[in-house]
Design a protein around this motif. Structure first.
Motif: not given
Length: 397
Positions: A279-280, A282-283, A288-290, A327, A345
């Motif tokens: 995730i890090a 990708t961000v 932006p990823v939650s 996102a 997304n």
């Protein structure tokens, strides 16, 4: 599954059979139409000749010999056309009225242009024009009649030749479409095979890691069995659990393995513990990823966690590549019988490709199938895209 579809398309037996049936039906309908056309034009010629009460008897069989071969204008255009042209030549050379042949001559010229090979069709066209000239020379019309008939026959021939060209273009496009379909099916089949091999390699790493744990715990138990029975029992418990998991993964490995590989030195297979790092990254790439976890998070079989990790990885890669500015949301649903994975997304600059850049959806489906799941992928009603799957543990299947 796309894999089954690709393999079915590559087999080709059903498709070939369908084409043969359709072709056979088309030929049958064409022969029936030609037979009906020949009978109708023969009746018309007989009716026109009946208006000339003084015509000698050869006029009727010659007119029929010019008309009835139309039944073979598709299957044997040169032979049938030669018979019809010879009959017309004999008919007109005897001075019989041109009207007795009716519109059959125009149909024949169309057939010459449409069905006969080009060199033979030129000869048949020239012979028909000569027959018309002989008829005019025998008193059936004048120069204007000759010019008009020649032009009419030439126009009919050119219309037939145009129909031939259209059929050739359609056949060329059909061949190209078939070739493209075969190529796409082959590419999909290779992508599936490569993805299965990759899955097998990763599951091999999982099993190898489990066997290493078993070996270490067995050595520990051997060393402490006399002075610390409790530690020995704990080592045996770990061995039992790890070996069972390894056997489950081995069964899956054998289910997807398609080729031998002697590669070594690969990095350890990732699992859901490495999802935060994914995730890090990708961000950091601008997406932006939650992340949302539903249910009680717990350890799962290593192969299942690997499959979930790869599915999330491929889905996020598709978002980054094909939906710039969007996102993403990753949802992990822990249930009693397995794990649900969903990646959605928002609307981006472009819709994500269903296959990613390397048949990614095929890979997701292959991974999900190993754990009894299927992949749902498609656009969302309000814009954006969704990829979802359910991965089941061995006990739930």
């Amino acid at each position: 599954m796309d894999a089954a579809y690709a393999q079915g398309r590559m087999a080709g037996a059903g498709a070939a059979g369908s084409v043969a049936v359709v072709t056979g039906r088309t030929v049958s309908r064409g022969a029936a139409f030609d037979a009906a056309l020949a009978v109708a034009l023969a009746a018309l010629s007989a009716w026109l000749l009946a208006a000339f009460a003084t015509l000698p008897w050869p006029a009727f069989p010659l007119a029929l010999a010019h008309t009835l071969p139309l039944t073979a204008r598709r299957s044997a255009p040169v032979a049938a056309g030669a018979v019809a042209t010879a009959a017309a030549f004999g008919y007109l050379s005897l001075g019989f009225p041109m009207v007795g042949l009716g519109p059959t001559a125009l149909v024949w010229l169309y057939a010459f242009g449409s069905y006969a090979r080009r060199p033979e069709s030129y000869l048949l066209l020239a012979a028909a024009q000569v027959a018309v000239a002989v008829g005019v020379a025998r008193g059936q019309g004048d120069v204007s009649t000759l010019v008009g008939d020649i032009v009419a026959l030439l126009v009919a021939y050119l219309l037939g030749d145009s129909a031939r060209r259209r059929r050739d273009v359609i056949a060329l496009h059909r061949d190209r479409a078939d070739q493209l379909e075969r190529t796409q099916a082959e590419v999909a089949r290779r992508a599936v095979a490569e993805e299965r091999l990759r899955i097998a390699r990763e599951l091999h790493d999982v099993v190898a890691h489990s066997m290493s744990v078993v070996a270490v715990q067995a050595g520990t138990g051997r060393l402490v069995v006399d002075r610390d029975p409790a530690a020995a029992r704990e080592a045996l418990t770990v061995i039992e659990r790890t070996s069972r998991d390894a056997l489950d993964e081995m069964r899956r490995l054998l289910g997807v393995l398609r080729d031998e590989d002697g590669g070594s030195g690969r990095a350890p297979a990732p699992d859901l513990a490495g999802l935060d790092e994914l995730i890090a990254r990708t961000v950091a790439s601008g997406v932006p990823v939650s992340v949302r976890v539903e249910g009680e998070r717990r350890p799962l079989p290593a192969g299942l966690e690997l499959a979930a990790y790869r599915i999330v990885q491929e889905a996020l890669t598709n978002v980054a590549r094909h939906a710039p500015g969007a996102a993403a949301t990753v949802v992990l649903r822990y249930g009693p019988d397995g794990l649900g994975v969903e990646v959605t997304n928002t609307r981006g600059g472009a819709a994500p490709s269903p296959n990613g850049s390397g048949h990614g959806l095929l890979g997701m489906r292959e991974r999900a199938a190993v754990y009894g799941g299927t992949v749902e992928a498609g656009p969302l009603p309000g814009g954006g895209y969704r990829v979802a799957t359910e991965l089941r543990t061995e006990a739930a299947r």
